[in-house]
Scaffold this active site. Structure first.
Site, mmCIF file in Angstrom:
data_model
loop_
_atom_site.group_PDB
_atom_site.id
_atom_site.type_symbol
_atom_site.label_atom_id
_atom_site.label_comp_id
_atom_site.label_asym_id
_atom_site.label_seq_id
_atom_site.Cartn_x
_atom_site.Cartn_y
_atom_site.Cartn_z
ATOM 1 N N LYS A 169 18.701 -65.759 -33.900
ATOM 2 C CA LYS A 169 19.308 -65.402 -32.624
ATOM 3 C C LYS A 169 18.606 -64.193 -31.994
ATOM 4 O O LYS A 169 18.130 -63.311 -32.700
ATOM 5 C CB LYS A 169 20.795 -65.111 -32.825
ATOM 6 C CG LYS A 169 21.582 -66.341 -33.299
ATOM 7 C CD LYS A 169 23.005 -66.013 -33.690
ATOM 8 C CE LYS A 169 23.074 -65.203 -34.967
ATOM 9 N NZ LYS A 169 24.453 -65.045 -35.477
ATOM 10 N N THR A 202 31.058 -58.271 -26.925
ATOM 11 C CA THR A 202 30.292 -59.297 -27.643
ATOM 12 C C THR A 202 30.763 -59.465 -29.090
ATOM 13 O O THR A 202 30.069 -60.080 -29.901
ATOM 14 C CB THR A 202 28.792 -58.947 -27.640
ATOM 15 O OG1 THR A 202 28.615 -57.648 -28.229
ATOM 16 C CG2 THR A 202 28.224 -58.954 -26.231
ATOM 17 N N GLY A 204 32.127 -60.964 -32.217
ATOM 18 C CA GLY A 204 32.358 -62.332 -32.671
ATOM 19 C C GLY A 204 31.395 -63.361 -32.121
ATOM 20 O O GLY A 204 31.588 -64.563 -32.319
ATOM 21 N N THR A 205 30.330 -62.924 -31.447
ATOM 22 C CA THR A 205 29.398 -63.898 -30.866
ATOM 23 C C THR A 205 28.741 -64.769 -31.934
ATOM 24 O O THR A 205 28.602 -65.981 -31.761
ATOM 25 C CB THR A 205 28.297 -63.195 -30.046
ATOM 26 O OG1 THR A 205 27.706 -62.164 -30.842
ATOM 27 C CG2 THR A 205 28.851 -62.593 -28.779
ATOM 28 N N GLY A 206 28.344 -64.162 -33.048
ATOM 29 C CA GLY A 206 27.683 -64.934 -34.106
ATOM 30 C C GLY A 206 28.606 -65.954 -34.738
ATOM 31 O O GLY A 206 28.220 -67.106 -34.979
ATOM 32 N N CYS A 207 29.843 -65.534 -35.006
ATOM 33 C CA CYS A 207 30.835 -66.455 -35.573
ATOM 34 C C CYS A 207 31.088 -67.619 -34.617
ATOM 35 O O CYS A 207 31.131 -68.791 -35.015
ATOM 36 C CB CYS A 207 32.156 -65.722 -35.831
ATOM 37 S SG CYS A 207 32.042 -64.302 -36.929
#
Length: 265
Positions: A169, A202, A204-207
């Protein structure tokens, strides 16, 4: 299914995963690995489950409901990682998305040091999709990642560890106007570039991104198409922001659905 930690603030972890599953039209189940006392200001406590508790939860799902796709988030320690990998093999689950959650937005470590070795040895070889951000990819590969070439070399290294699809990412890219995710399937590289949104919301974007990939795989999408949908989902969640809390606020999990609804009006 999501195997991850709980975020009491609701922005990340299993809360974000289950919200994303619901928004994309799949039924979500979960196995908790740890409970965190957490809000937009940071992680204030981490309370891990026992290995037995994690295994029991996974067995309850595996023996009855099953899982068309599965993602892992915060796994906390090596013992849990080994146990989770054994359960995945036991039930012969194949659509596995590994989000190697290591550090929270506020800087708190969410993965013990020795667990990184176990993650690389036991879990990465089971991954259909691996979704590290740049700092996580640096930890897993031991490489510095600043340039496109370095990102590609890291993706190749992660592929050699056993994951069949890698998406590094670009949220930590140093380009101020855009972020670029790099996708690698062992043969070809693809890039996904989106406008960078200036916001502190932002959390929790990865989850959320990895959960969206998982949901699409469960519905039968191929990996590339699942990533395309996940990119649209998380971009909408960041762009259509709202203000919650006094720190790194969560993303808007219903933004993608609301946009789709408007398309059909």
């Amino acid at each position: 299914m999501t195997i991850a930690g709980s975020d009491s603030g609701g922005g990340a972890g299993i809360q974000a995963d289950l919200k994303t599953f619901q928004e994309l039209g799949v039924f979500g189940t979960s196995a908790l690995t740890a409970v965190t006392a957490q809000n937009t200001l940071g992680v204030h406590g981490v309370y891990p489950m026992t290995v037995e508790a994690v295994v029991s939860q996974i067995q309850a799902i595996g023996d009855d409901i099953g899982a068309d796709a599965l993602k892992t988030g915060m796994l906390f320690n090596a013992e849990i990682i080994v146990a989770v990998s054994e359960m995945i093999k036991k039930y012969q689950w194949e659509n596995i998305v590994i989000d190697p959650v290591m550090i929270a937005k506020g800087g708190a470590s969410l993965l013990q040091t020795e667990a990184t070795v176990a993650l690389k040895k036991y879990l990465l070889p089971l991954a259909k999709v691996l979704t590290p951000n740049i700092p996580e990819a640096e930890v897993l590969t031991g490489m510095m990642i600043r340039t496109r070439e370095q990102k590609q070399n890291a993706a190749k290294s992660l592929y050699e560890l056993g994951a069949s699809h890698i998406i590094i990412k670009g949220g930590h890219d140093e380009v101020p106007t855009e972020s670029t995710d790099l996708f690698y399937n062992g043969k070809e590289f693809y890039t996904f570039t989106r406008k960078r949104i200036t916001t502190k919301n932002t959390h929790g974007t990865g989850c959320t991104f990895s959960a969206a990939i998982t949901a699409e795989l469960a519905k039968g999408a191929n990996v590339y198409d699942a990533v395309v949908t996940a990119k649209d989902f998380i971009q909408a969640a960041i762009e259509d922001q709202f203000e919650i809390g006094h720190g790194h606020g969560p993303t808007n999990h219903w933004a993608y659905r609301k946009r789709k609804e408007k398309e059909y009006v």
